[in-house]
Scaffold this active site. Structure first.
Site, PDB file in Angstrom:
ATOM      1  N   GLU A 444       5.505   0.277  -4.153  1.00 18.48           N
ATOM      2  CA  GLU A 444       5.538  -1.061  -4.753  1.00 18.48           C
ATOM      3  C   GLU A 444       6.935  -1.673  -4.667  1.00 18.48           C
ATOM      4  O   GLU A 444       7.087  -2.856  -4.373  1.00 18.48           O
ATOM      5  CB  GLU A 444       5.070  -1.023  -6.214  1.00 18.48           C
ATOM      6  CG  GLU A 444       3.610  -0.622  -6.396  1.00 18.48           C
ATOM      7  CD  GLU A 444       2.647  -1.467  -5.575  1.00 18.48           C
ATOM      8  OE1 GLU A 444       2.959  -2.632  -5.286  1.00 18.48           O
ATOM      9  OE2 GLU A 444       1.581  -0.938  -5.191  1.00 18.48           O
ATOM     10  N   ASP A 520      -3.020  -3.253   2.198  1.00 13.08           N
ATOM     11  CA  ASP A 520      -1.891  -3.990   2.782  1.00 13.08           C
ATOM     12  C   ASP A 520      -2.076  -4.147   4.279  1.00 13.08           C
ATOM     13  O   ASP A 520      -1.830  -5.213   4.849  1.00 13.08           O
ATOM     14  CB  ASP A 520      -0.575  -3.224   2.583  1.00 13.08           C
ATOM     15  CG  ASP A 520      -0.281  -2.985   1.117  1.00 13.08           C
ATOM     16  OD1 ASP A 520      -0.770  -3.765   0.296  1.00 13.08           O
ATOM     17  OD2 ASP A 520       0.443  -2.013   0.822  1.00 13.08           O
TER      18      ASP A 520
HETATM   19 ZN    ZN Z   1       0.897  -1.989  -1.072  1.00 10.39          ZN
END
Ligand code: ZN
Ligand code: ADP
Length: 634
Positions: A444, A520
């Site tokens: 993160e 992602d």
């Molecule tokens: Zn991520």
């Protein structure tokens, strides 16, 4: 309330005769189902209501005590004003039988004349009689023959099974909707287009005196939940006329001709109380193009023809306005869109920042808010959300406040319920191993740090490693400072680097790769693909478009629109773009490794950190290099 409703809309086009044996079996099964349903219906449905006599119902009606009435082919459900005023859980509704031969439409009219606010009724087809006969199990043979004849003569479009017990289309008639434009936030352009219709409904003569032809219909186009139904109701409310609503899918029926007769009934009914608004939701269910590309059947075609007839038929001076809603305007039949029909198209967009703020204001009007609430922040965070999402968010927040025994909703309630809607409720009991936690934290911070160090990125507002039920083990929230409608190529490349920043951190720090980056990667890939195929941002293809977007108002799925060889080259180009972004992200993180470690350790302890805390670290690290204090990342 309606256990005997059988909603299978199987619409397989299929011709005429069926073998006798199959029909007999079908009939027997139908019988059993009908009997079963009537049993369930008797034992469950009615037990929730107080039984009264028809006379009592009439008395209550004449005394003006009725608040809500629902008319069904065999019974009347109603609630008195006294009951309606109680809290929902304590309300008790009544029911009584519909006198045999009772005219539902006439009764509905009478109720509206008496000033009953909400009258719902079902348009009943003749086969409800058949149903009654059937449930008494007489004339089975005769019925069978009749059925057989009907199916043959009308060239049924469907198998027999769907027909019984499914003969009613719900029409909602509200004498006054009580909704006005004040209840619809934003959507100023839509409101402006609808203003003329309202004016017309107020005073049709003004227009007809000059000889102006008024629109008979308008098409509200927009994604689900953007407030199309709400707008239509508001038009009725503003013009102070009755509101009829029916869903397009209710018209699509088993027997050819039935949907058409429903359309006829609806318009007849509307003509009696005109001026009024007829609202057809999901008009694409009836109005889809009659060419075969999207598949259809003769029932739908007849229904559509009838609808066109009715729209052409009514005198505009009568003051009937037909509003229809759809999110797939491209599949509608061209005939529907011709002048004099649904020739006006009103776009109901997803709300922008101001629109979202207004929507939040509308929905928090009746909710007690504590002082710390900042709706603008919530509006900023909810880019892409539609009105229905925001209504849901506010409600969730209010529920949370009640659960925690507070008297008012605070900012935290709103933020948490926003996350509930976005990421599912916080999952406190997911236990991560220490190593997993480290990985998530670095991942993160990888995203956040790339964003923080880049020039064209959106500021980070929050980083958390508290797992959520949606499956996300942590997330980084970025919040745009203001609404954006255009993105530059640089911004998109920055976004790509931010997206792969998580994986880059895993790789740089631990030299391993985890499944946590799946989402992602998916998002980065589709962004890179859009850059190549639609936005003309690749070196190789330049301005050539290689994909077409369909269903703009739904998800906006793009389809490759080029030769197979080109498609393969597109894939390669996408890969090159992604590789470059990944390499740059890795380099950036390697160069700022100390900062990455520092922030990640801090996040591991705190579990959730704000964008300001992140920027404090970043700026502190920058200071020694730069003389002037680094300005806040934009
Ligand atoms: Zn991520
Ligand atoms: P649609 O018909 O476009 O699918 P609806 O009109 O049924 O959407 O909207 C669902 C709910 O979302 C509404 O009842 C209302 O509470 C909320 N909503 C949607 N758009 C708005 C808006 N512009 N202003 C206020 N509330 C809205």
């Amino acid at each position: 309330m309606e256990p005997n409703r059988n909603d299978n809309n199987n619409k397989k086009p299929e011709g005429g005769d069926q073998p006798k044996g199959r029909m007999a079996t079908a009939l027997i099964i139908t019988l059993v189902i009908v009997l079963l349903f009537s049993w369930i219906f008797n034992s469950i449905s009615q037990s929730q209501y107080t039984q009264t006599t028809y006379t009592e119902f009439r008395e209550a009606m004449e005394a003006g005590q009725l608040a809500e009435v629902e008319l069904k082919y065999d019974r009347i459900l109603y609630m008195t004003k006294e009951e309606a005023a109680k809290p929902a859980s304590m309300q008790k509704a009544c029911y009584t039988g519909m006198p045999s031969g009772g005219d539902i439409l006439a009764l509905a009219n009478e109720l509206v004349d008496m000033g009953v606010e909400k009258v719902n009724y079902e348009i009943v087809e003749d086969n409800s009689m058949i149903m009654m006969i059937l449930s008494y199990a007489v004339m089975i043979g005769g019925l069978f023959l009749v059925m057989n004849m009907i199916t043959k003569r009308m060239g049924s479009a469907d198998g027999m099974m769907g027909g019984f017990g499914k003969s009613k289309a719900k029409v909602y008639m509200e004498k006054s909707t009580g909704v006005t434009f004040k209840d619809v936030a934003g959507q100023d352009e839509a409101k402006e287009s609808l203003q003329e219709i309202i004016d017309f409904l107020h005073n049709p003569q003004k227009y007809t005196a000059i000889g102006a032809k008024l629109p008979k219909g308008a098409l509200l186009v927009g994604s689900p939940g953007t407030g199309k139904t709400l707008l239509a109701k508001a038009v009725a409310g503003e013009a102070n006329v009755p509101f009829f609503s029916i869903s397009g899918s209710d018209f699509v029926e088993m027997f050819v001709g039935m949907g058409a007769s429903r359309v006829r009934d609806l318009f007849q009914q509307a003509a009696k109380v005109a001026p009024c608004i007829i609202f057809i939701d999901e008009i694409d269910a009836v109005g889809r193009s009659r060419d075969t590309r999207y598949g259809n059947n003769s029932e739908q075609e007849q229904t559509l023809n009838q609808l066109l007839n009715e729209i052409d038929g009514f005198e505009p001076s009568k003051g009937i306005v037909c509003l229809a809603a759809t999110n797939r305007p491209e599949i509608l039949d061209k005939a529907l869109l011709r002048p004099g029909r649904f020739d006006r198209r009103i776009i109901v967009d997803r709300p922008n920042l101001q629109g979202r703020l207004d929507t939040l204001k509308v929905h928090t009007r009746k909710i007690k808010l504590s002082e710390d609430v900042d709706l603008r922040k919530i509006a900023q965070a909810t880019a892409g959300a539609v009105g229905a999402d925001l209504a849901n968010l506010v409600n969730e927040a209010a529920l949370r406040a009640v659960r925690q025994g507070r008297k008012a909703v605070n900012q935290e309630d709103l933020l948490v319920s926003f996350e509930t809607v976005i990421a599912g409720t916080e999952k406190k009991n997911t236990v991560l191993t220490d190593m997993e936690k480290r990985l998530v934290a670095y991942h993160e911070v990888g995203h956040a740090l790339v964003a923080a160090l880049e020039k064209h990125s959106q500021p980070v507002s929050k980083i958390t490693i508290v797992p959520h039920t949606s499956g996300a083990l942590g997330y980084t929230m970025q919040m745009p400072e203001e609404e954006k409608f255009l993105s530059t190529a640089d911004e998109l490349r920055t976004e790509l680097r931010t997206l792969v920043g998580g994986r880059a951190a895993e790789q740089v720090v631990f030299g391993i790769q985890t499944t946590g980056a799946a989402n992602d990667i998916q998002r980065a890939t589709s962004l890179a693909r859009n850059m190549v195929t639609q936005y003309g941002m690749s070196d190789k293809f330049g301005l050539m478009s290689t994909a077409t977007v369909e269903h703009q108002y739904l998800e906006g799925q793009a389809y490759m629109d080029c030769s197979q060889e080109t498609a393969a080259e597109v894939d390669r180009e996408v890969m090159i773009i992604l590789d470059a972004a990944y390499a740059q992200a890795k380099q950036l993180l390697t160069e700022n490794r100390a900062l990455l470690d520092e922030i990640s350790e801090y996040l591991l302890v705190k579990e959730t950190i704000t964008g300001d805390e992140l920027m404090a670290y970043v700026n502190a690290a920058r200071k020694p290099e730069l003389e002037a204090p680094a300005e806040e990342t934009e």
